[in-house]
Design a protein around this motif. Structure first.
Motif, PDB file in Angstrom:
ATOM      1  N   MET A 173       0.843  -1.181   0.000  1.00  0.00           N
ATOM      2  CA  MET A 173       0.000   0.000   0.000  1.00  0.00           C
ATOM      3  C   MET A 173       0.887   1.242   0.000  1.00  0.00           C
ATOM      4  SD  MET A 173      -3.058   0.784   2.565  1.00  0.00           S
ATOM      5  CE  MET A 173      -4.176   2.073   2.262  1.00  0.00           C
ATOM      6  N   ALA A 174       0.596   2.168  -0.875  1.00  0.00           N
ATOM      7  CA  ALA A 174       1.391   3.384  -1.009  1.00  0.00           C
ATOM      8  C   ALA A 174       1.087   4.353   0.130  1.00  0.00           C
ATOM      9  CB  ALA A 174       1.112   4.039  -2.351  1.00  0.00           C
ATOM     10  N   THR A 175       2.104   5.082   0.549  1.00  0.00           N
ATOM     11  CA  THR A 175       1.951   6.068   1.614  1.00  0.00           C
ATOM     12  C   THR A 175       1.277   7.321   1.074  1.00  0.00           C
ATOM     13  OG1 THR A 175       3.980   5.246   2.606  1.00  0.00           O
ATOM     14  CG2 THR A 175       3.216   7.413   3.328  1.00  0.00           C
ATOM     15  N   PRO A 176       0.229   7.803   1.758  1.00  0.00           N
ATOM     16  CA  PRO A 176      -0.433   9.034   1.304  1.00  0.00           C
ATOM     17  C   PRO A 176       0.540  10.211   1.264  1.00  0.00           C
ATOM     18  CG  PRO A 176      -1.775   7.904   2.945  1.00  0.00           C
ATOM     19  CD  PRO A 176      -0.439   7.206   2.914  1.00  0.00           C
ATOM     20  N   LEU A 177       0.314  11.090   0.314  1.00  0.00           N
ATOM     21  CA  LEU A 177       1.113  12.310   0.200  1.00  0.00           C
ATOM     22  C   LEU A 177       0.535  13.441   1.054  1.00  0.00           C
ATOM     23  CD1 LEU A 177       1.789  12.410  -3.643  1.00  0.00           C
ATOM     24  CD2 LEU A 177       3.497  12.183  -1.846  1.00  0.00           C
ATOM     25  N   LEU A 178      -0.783  13.500   1.127  1.00  0.00           N
ATOM     26  CA  LEU A 178      -1.447  14.629   1.775  1.00  0.00           C
ATOM     27  C   LEU A 178      -1.727  14.359   3.252  1.00  0.00           C
ATOM     28  CD1 LEU A 178      -3.994  15.510  -1.056  1.00  0.00           C
ATOM     29  CD2 LEU A 178      -1.686  16.391  -0.680  1.00  0.00           C
ATOM     30  N   ASP A 179      -1.603  15.405   4.057  1.00  0.00           N
ATOM     31  CA  ASP A 179      -1.890  15.329   5.492  1.00  0.00           C
ATOM     32  C   ASP A 179      -3.195  16.071   5.736  1.00  0.00           C
ATOM     33  OD1 ASP A 179      -2.072  15.620   8.230  1.00  0.00           O
ATOM     34  OD2 ASP A 179       0.003  16.289   8.494  1.00  0.00           O
ATOM     35  N   PRO A 180      -4.270  15.351   6.103  1.00  0.00           N
ATOM     36  CA  PRO A 180      -5.567  16.016   6.285  1.00  0.00           C
ATOM     37  C   PRO A 180      -5.569  17.074   7.384  1.00  0.00           C
ATOM     38  CG  PRO A 180      -5.707  13.672   6.847  1.00  0.00           C
ATOM     39  CD  PRO A 180      -4.331  13.926   6.329  1.00  0.00           C
ATOM     40  N   ALA A 181      -4.569  17.078   8.263  1.00  0.00           N
ATOM     41  CA  ALA A 181      -4.484  18.093   9.315  1.00  0.00           C
ATOM     42  C   ALA A 181      -3.929  19.418   8.795  1.00  0.00           C
ATOM     43  CB  ALA A 181      -3.617  17.580  10.468  1.00  0.00           C
ATOM     44  N   VAL A 182      -3.344  19.403   7.593  1.00  0.00           N
ATOM     45  CA  VAL A 182      -2.808  20.622   6.977  1.00  0.00           C
ATOM     46  C   VAL A 182      -3.910  21.209   6.093  1.00  0.00           C
ATOM     47  CG1 VAL A 182      -1.079  21.532   5.375  1.00  0.00           C
ATOM     48  CG2 VAL A 182      -0.446  19.759   7.035  1.00  0.00           C
ATOM     49  N   PRO A 183      -4.362  22.447   6.373  1.00  0.00           N
ATOM     50  CA  PRO A 183      -5.499  23.011   5.634  1.00  0.00           C
ATOM     51  C   PRO A 183      -5.345  22.966   4.106  1.00  0.00           C
ATOM     52  CG  PRO A 183      -5.006  24.389   7.523  1.00  0.00           C
ATOM     53  CD  PRO A 183      -3.913  23.364   7.441  1.00  0.00           C
ATOM     54  N   GLY A 184      -4.178  23.300   3.588  1.00  0.00           N
ATOM     55  CA  GLY A 184      -3.976  23.277   2.140  1.00  0.00           C
ATOM     56  C   GLY A 184      -4.098  21.865   1.570  1.00  0.00           C
ATOM     57  N   ALA A 216      -5.889  19.421   2.954  1.00  0.00           N
ATOM     58  CA  ALA A 216      -7.312  19.059   3.049  1.00  0.00           C
ATOM     59  C   ALA A 216      -8.101  19.680   1.904  1.00  0.00           C
ATOM     60  CB  ALA A 216      -7.880  19.496   4.400  1.00  0.00           C
ATOM     61  N   HIS A 217      -7.761  20.916   1.561  1.00  0.00           N
ATOM     62  CA  HIS A 217      -8.438  21.592   0.450  1.00  0.00           C
ATOM     63  C   HIS A 217      -8.158  20.865  -0.870  1.00  0.00           C
ATOM     64  CE1 HIS A 217     -10.084  24.835  -1.974  1.00  0.00           C
ATOM     65  NE2 HIS A 217      -8.990  24.742  -2.720  1.00  0.00           N
ATOM     66  N   ALA A 218      -6.897  20.528  -1.116  1.00  0.00           N
ATOM     67  CA  ALA A 218      -6.536  19.817  -2.348  1.00  0.00           C
ATOM     68  C   ALA A 218      -7.224  18.451  -2.400  1.00  0.00           C
ATOM     69  CB  ALA A 218      -5.021  19.655  -2.441  1.00  0.00           C
ATOM     70  N   ALA A 219      -7.258  17.739  -1.270  1.00  0.00           N
ATOM     71  CA  ALA A 219      -7.909  16.429  -1.212  1.00  0.00           C
ATOM     72  C   ALA A 219      -9.397  16.548  -1.515  1.00  0.00           C
ATOM     73  CB  ALA A 219      -7.686  15.784   0.154  1.00  0.00           C
ATOM     74  N   GLN A 220     -10.027  17.594  -1.012  1.00  0.00           N
ATOM     75  CA  GLN A 220     -11.451  17.807  -1.293  1.00  0.00           C
ATOM     76  C   GLN A 220     -11.682  18.039  -2.779  1.00  0.00           C
ATOM     77  OE1 GLN A 220     -14.120  17.420   0.492  1.00  0.00           O
ATOM     78  NE2 GLN A 220     -15.523  18.190  -1.050  1.00  0.00           N
ATOM     79  N   ARG A 221     -10.840  18.836  -3.387  1.00  0.00           N
ATOM     80  CA  ARG A 221     -10.970  19.061  -4.832  1.00  0.00           C
ATOM     81  C   ARG A 221     -10.762  17.766  -5.603  1.00  0.00           C
ATOM     82  NH1 ARG A 221      -8.101  23.480  -7.867  1.00  0.00           N
ATOM     83  NH2 ARG A 221      -9.641  22.798  -9.385  1.00  0.00           N
ATOM     84  N   GLU A 224      -1.314  29.649   0.332  1.00  0.00           N
ATOM     85  CA  GLU A 224      -0.856  28.383   0.900  1.00  0.00           C
ATOM     86  C   GLU A 224      -0.232  27.595  -0.237  1.00  0.00           C
ATOM     87  OE1 GLU A 224      -4.187  26.365   2.631  1.00  0.00           O
ATOM     88  OE2 GLU A 224      -4.266  27.725   4.340  1.00  0.00           O
ATOM     89  N   TYR A 225       1.046  27.302  -0.126  1.00  0.00           N
ATOM     90  CA  TYR A 225       1.771  26.567  -1.170  1.00  0.00           C
ATOM     91  C   TYR A 225       2.283  25.275  -0.570  1.00  0.00           C
ATOM     92  CZ  TYR A 225       5.405  25.304  -4.496  1.00  0.00           C
ATOM     93  OH  TYR A 225       6.188  24.620  -5.395  1.00  0.00           O
TER      94      TYR A 225
END
Length: 156
Positions: A1-12, A14-19, A148-149
């Protein structure tokens, strides 16, 4: 299983994941045998860090992927170009049996767009799963606090 790139605790993130979970189209970039880029809009399912796409087997992108597995992906820009999500990684051609989780998510996501057409009927045409595992992710989003970058993995 691949390790996720995004951290849902980081607002940017979470925003990218939602999109990525809700946008209808992602642009897939492949390269032909001569090195010429080829970019097409595709429907997709997101499961960090994987993008699953279903394609007709006779398309140019499939021919390209049989030779070169490096790809790029990008969502359409939003907020007049201040909301960007892009990534790159490796693609592999797969089978329905190996993408059941993505197939279920894909079916729920696109059911309204398919209307009366059952997903099974749609998959008779778009019968070849492509799984892209992202190893690079870049996103930025303008907020009231500023830009946020995020560039992942971070480079030291």
């Amino acid at each position: 299983m691949a390790t996720p790139l995004l951290d849902p605790a980081v607002p940017g993130d979470a925003h990218a994941a939602q999109r990525l979970a809700t946008e209808a189209v992602i642009w897939l970039g492949t390269v032909d045998a001569g090195g010429r880029p080829h970019t097409v809009p595709v429907w997709f399912a997101w499961d960090d860090p994987k993008v699953t796409i279903f394609s007709r087997p006779d398309t140019a992108k499939i021919g390209h992927l049989r030779t070169h597995d490096l790809v790029s992906v990008a969502l359409d820009s939003a907020e007049q170009g201040t909301d960007i999500v892009t990534g790159s990684g490796r693609a592999r051609l797969s089978t329905f049996g190996k993408v059941e989780k993505a197939l279920d998510a894909f079916g729920r996501k696109y059911a309204p767009m398919l209307g009366d057409q059952p997903l099974d009927a749609w998959l008779m045409t778009f019968s070849l799963p492509i799984v892209v595992t992202l190893d690079r992710f870049v996103a930025w989003h303008s907020t009231d606090a500023g830009l946020e970058y995020r560039s992942l993995p971070s480079r030291g």
